[in-house]
Design an enzyme around this catalytic site. Structure first.
Site, PDB file in Angstrom:
ATOM      1  N   ARG A   1      21.946  15.129 -11.125  1.00  0.00           N
ATOM      2  CA  ARG A   1      22.855  14.088 -10.638  1.00  0.00           C
ATOM      3  C   ARG A   1      24.290  14.520 -10.930  1.00  0.00           C
ATOM      4  NH1 ARG A   1      20.577   8.613 -10.027  1.00  0.00           N
ATOM      5  NH2 ARG A   1      18.317   8.873  -9.824  1.00  0.00           N
TER       6      ARG A   1
ATOM      7  N   ARG B   1      28.320   9.600  -9.417  1.00  0.00           N
ATOM      8  CA  ARG B   1      29.248   8.530  -9.945  1.00  0.00           C
ATOM      9  C   ARG B   1      30.206   8.905 -10.977  1.00  0.00           C
ATOM     10  NH1 ARG B   1      24.783   3.962 -10.675  1.00  0.00           N
ATOM     11  NH2 ARG B   1      23.916   5.923 -11.155  1.00  0.00           N
TER      12      ARG B   1
ATOM     13  N   ARG C   1      32.088   6.919  -1.615  1.00  0.00           N
ATOM     14  CA  ARG C   1      31.292   6.003  -1.671  1.00  0.00           C
ATOM     15  C   ARG C   1      31.754   4.618  -1.520  1.00  0.00           C
ATOM     16  NH1 ARG C   1      28.502   2.337  -2.239  1.00  0.00           N
ATOM     17  NH2 ARG C   1      26.621   2.294  -3.928  1.00  0.00           N
TER      18      ARG C   1
ATOM     19  N   ASP D   1      18.043  11.186  -1.600  1.00  0.00           N
ATOM     20  CA  ASP D   1      17.389  10.393  -2.656  1.00  0.00           C
ATOM     21  C   ASP D   1      15.997  10.605  -2.527  1.00  0.00           C
ATOM     22  OD1 ASP D   1      18.190   8.418  -4.948  1.00  0.00           O
ATOM     23  OD2 ASP D   1      16.391   7.789  -4.085  1.00  0.00           O
TER      24      ASP D   1
ATOM     25  N   TYR E   1       6.962   3.533  -6.962  1.00  0.00           N
ATOM     26  CA  TYR E   1       7.855   3.035  -6.501  1.00  0.00           C
ATOM     27  C   TYR E   1       7.447   2.177  -5.098  1.00  0.00           C
ATOM     28  CZ  TYR E   1      12.010   4.824  -8.898  1.00  0.00           C
ATOM     29  OH  TYR E   1      12.775   4.962  -9.988  1.00  0.00           O
TER      30      TYR E   1
HETATM   31  O1  CP3 Z   1      23.411  15.029  -7.968  1.00  0.00           O
HETATM   32  C1  CP3 Z   1      22.074  14.749  -7.570  1.00  0.00           C
HETATM   33  O2  CP3 Z   1      21.394  15.010  -8.597  1.00  0.00           O
HETATM   34  C2  CP3 Z   1      21.693  14.919  -6.222  1.00  0.00           C
HETATM   35  C3  CP3 Z   1      21.418  13.466  -5.702  1.00  0.00           C
HETATM   36  C4  CP3 Z   1      20.373  12.653  -6.305  1.00  0.00           C
HETATM   37  C5  CP3 Z   1      20.400  11.154  -6.271  1.00  0.00           C
HETATM   38  N1  CP3 Z   1      19.189  10.885  -6.409  1.00  0.00           N
HETATM   39  C6  CP3 Z   1      21.667  10.473  -5.738  1.00  0.00           C
HETATM   40  C7  CP3 Z   1      21.658   9.140  -6.242  1.00  0.00           C
HETATM   41  C8  CP3 Z   1      18.911  13.036  -6.627  1.00  0.00           C
HETATM   42  C9  CP3 Z   1      18.433  14.436  -7.087  1.00  0.00           C
HETATM   43  C10 CP3 Z   1      18.375  11.767  -6.783  1.00  0.00           C
HETATM   44  C11 CP3 Z   1      16.833  11.640  -7.360  1.00  0.00           C
HETATM   45  C12 CP3 Z   1      16.054  10.595  -7.880  1.00  0.00           C
HETATM   46  N2  CP3 Z   1      16.438   8.985  -7.272  1.00  0.00           N
HETATM   47  C13 CP3 Z   1      15.359  10.370  -8.659  1.00  0.00           C
HETATM   48  C14 CP3 Z   1      14.527  11.425  -9.525  1.00  0.00           C
HETATM   49  C15 CP3 Z   1      15.910  11.892 -10.607  1.00  0.00           C
HETATM   50  C16 CP3 Z   1      15.644  10.947 -11.715  1.00  0.00           C
HETATM   51  O3  CP3 Z   1      16.817  10.520 -12.072  1.00  0.00           O
HETATM   52  O4  CP3 Z   1      14.603  10.821 -12.406  1.00  0.00           O
HETATM   53  C17 CP3 Z   1      14.994   9.065  -8.786  1.00  0.00           C
HETATM   54  C18 CP3 Z   1      13.916   8.153  -9.644  1.00  0.00           C
HETATM   55  C19 CP3 Z   1      15.807   8.257  -7.629  1.00  0.00           C
HETATM   56  C20 CP3 Z   1      15.666   6.728  -7.490  1.00  0.00           C
HETATM   57  C21 CP3 Z   1      17.112   6.046  -7.640  1.00  0.00           C
HETATM   58  N3  CP3 Z   1      18.108   6.248  -7.015  1.00  0.00           N
HETATM   59  C22 CP3 Z   1      17.077   5.118  -8.435  1.00  0.00           C
HETATM   60  C23 CP3 Z   1      16.114   4.814  -9.724  1.00  0.00           C
HETATM   61  C24 CP3 Z   1      18.500   4.704  -8.377  1.00  0.00           C
HETATM   62  C25 CP3 Z   1      19.265   3.622  -8.959  1.00  0.00           C
HETATM   63  C26 CP3 Z   1      19.631   3.694 -10.043  1.00  0.00           C
HETATM   64  C27 CP3 Z   1      21.206   4.642 -10.285  1.00  0.00           C
HETATM   65  O5  CP3 Z   1      20.914   5.862 -10.868  1.00  0.00           O
HETATM   66  O6  CP3 Z   1      21.794   4.168  -9.980  1.00  0.00           O
HETATM   67  C28 CP3 Z   1      18.960   5.515  -7.216  1.00  0.00           C
HETATM   68  C29 CP3 Z   1      20.496   5.778  -6.931  1.00  0.00           C
HETATM   69  C30 CP3 Z   1      21.109   6.826  -6.729  1.00  0.00           C
HETATM   70  N4  CP3 Z   1      20.790   8.200  -6.214  1.00  0.00           N
HETATM   71  C31 CP3 Z   1      22.546   7.006  -7.040  1.00  0.00           C
HETATM   72  C32 CP3 Z   1      22.932   8.437  -6.512  1.00  0.00           C
HETATM   73  C33 CP3 Z   1      24.149   9.134  -6.759  1.00  0.00           C
HETATM   74  C34 CP3 Z   1      23.468   6.023  -7.157  1.00  0.00           C
HETATM   75  C35 CP3 Z   1      23.825   5.120  -6.323  1.00  0.00           C
HETATM   76  C36 CP3 Z   1      25.159   4.925  -6.060  1.00  0.00           C
HETATM   77  O7  CP3 Z   1      25.910   5.724  -5.896  1.00  0.00           O
HETATM   78  O8  CP3 Z   1      25.577   3.696  -5.721  1.00  0.00           O
END
Ligand code: CP3
Length: 344
Positions: free
Chosen positions: A26, A30, A39, A76, A152
């Site tokens: 991640r 953010r 964003r 994602d 999911y």
């Molecule tokens: O930098 C990185 O790691 C690359 C980008 C990346 C994102 N999601 C961007 C993202 C990666 C590798 C993921 C994987 C992901 N997405 C996982 C597996 C990793 C983990 O954390 O266990 C999972 C379970 C998801 C599903 C997901 N996506 C959720 C549950 C959420 C909402 C919760 C949250 O963290 O906000 C997301 C949104 C998400 N994916 C964001 C980002 C940067 C935040 C959204 C935003 O910017 O508004």
């Protein structure tokens, strides 16, 4: 194109490198004001994921700002259900939501196995990122593990218990296996597409591994991870199964190069279980980054000592928390670099 900073690739090849490579799950997100700026100029998260030039831009931000040793493509894991016919929404401040879910054979019959071009925007983002990176660091592709994607798709969003997907394993195991197989076939197509587009390695996130027990994990996750590992012959594969301490031995038997550890898994004990061959990745508690500079440096050194100098990629034990000060992340990265090079 030769990679200039190939520390990560040489570590994956088992070489003893001049220092330990480091990146963060991640990292593109953010915590960086530069990310929030891009964003906030858009309609939402999905627009960013689906616009290759912008996805490439935020993928490269942490390479410039944090000086990590790898980029991970901005996308994602939930793009796969959508490519199979089950669209997701990303609800501001709440997380993912699926307007329809899979609970029956009829629901499943409306879905299809996704081809790589079902996620064309991410493949294009990988191509753009590779071009813009110009070989500075390797690029990591990724996907969700079949079990986590299944969770999911059946639940319809996040959950503490994922009771509906777990319930299906007992109510209708045949249906569960059919859906898991469709997700696996889609994921293999997608990851192969990512490699063809330029991903140098791939990571599979089994974020909800820990809601299963050892027996259900063996039946409903491991066989599908095996298929993915066996299909991806051209690049190193990392498996990260969060909370699946009980599965380390079985994961070690798969044809993956690296096993990601969360912060609850002891590095020394994990090495014993996994054996000498695999690379281990992790696993600083992300909460350490709320601590002072001194604490961060001390905990990072303890982690590096526990893993030792070879076959280790430094990372956190899960994604960096969104409210962490990027300066604290830089301290972590700096300590990995300076301490590991000084102790070689
Ligand atoms: O930098 C990185 O790691 C690359 C980008 C990346 C994102 N999601 C961007 C993202 C990666 C590798 C993921 C994987 C992901 N997405 C996982 C597996 C990793 C983990 O954390 O266990 C999972 C379970 C998801 C599903 C997901 N996506 C959720 C549950 C959420 C909402 C919760 C949250 O963290 O906000 C997301 C949104 C998400 N994916 C964001 C980002 C940067 C935040 C959204 C935003 O910017 O508004």
């Amino acid at each position: 194109m030769p990679i200039k900073n190939d520390l990560l690739l040489r570590t994956l090849a088992g070489e003893k490198t001049e220092r330990t490579p480091v990146w963060l799950m991640r990292q593109a997100g953010r915590i960086l004001p530069d990310y929030r700026k891009v964003r906030n100029s858009l309609s939402g998260f999905k627009e960013l994921v689906e616009t290759p030039a912008l996805a490439a831009e935020v993928t490269i931000q942490p390479v410039d700002i944090l000086e990590v040793d790898a980029a991970i493509i901005f996308s994602d894991i939930l793009v796969i259900p959508e490519a199979m016919g089950l669209p997701y929404e990303m609800v501001e401040k709440r997380g993912p939501h699926f307007p329809s879910t899979v609970r029956s054979g009829a629901d499943l019959d409306r879905l299809h196995v996704a081809e790589a071009d079902g996620v064309q925007y991410t493949l294009d983002a990988i191509r753009e990122t590779k071009k813009a990176l110009d070989g500075r660091v390797p690029l990591i592709g990724f996907a969700g593990a079949p079990w986590t994607i299944f969770a999911y798709m059946v639940e319809g969003g996040g959950s503490k218990t994922f009771s509906k997907p777990r319930g299906m394993l007992y109510e209708n195991p045949q249906l569960a296996h059919r859906l898991l197989q469709m997700i696996t076939d889609s994921t293999i197509n997608y990851l192969k597409g990512q490699v063809e587009a330029g991903a140098d390695l791939v990571q599979v996130f089994d974020s909800w591994a820990g809601v299963l027990g050892p027996r259900t994990y063996e039946e409903f996750s491991v066989p599908y991870l095996r298929q993915i590992c066996d299909a991806l012959t051209d690049v190193p594969v990392t498996l990260f199964a969060k909370d699946a301490f009980f599965a380390r031995k079985s994961l070690a038997e798969l044809d993956c190069r690296t096993i990601g550890l969360d912060w609850c898994m002891d590095p020394v004990a994990s090495r014993e279980i996994v054996g000498p061959d695999k690379v281990l990745q992790g696993n600083l508690d992300p909460a350490v980054l709320y601590g002072t500079e001194e604490i961060i440096r001390e905990e990072t050194r303890k982690m590096l000592d526990a893993f030792g100098p070879v076959k280790h990629i430094a990372n956190l034990g899960h994604g960096v928390y969104p409210d962490i000060d990027p300066e604290k992340v830089k301290i972590f990265i700096d300590e990995v670099k300076s301490y590991s090079s000084a102790s070689r």
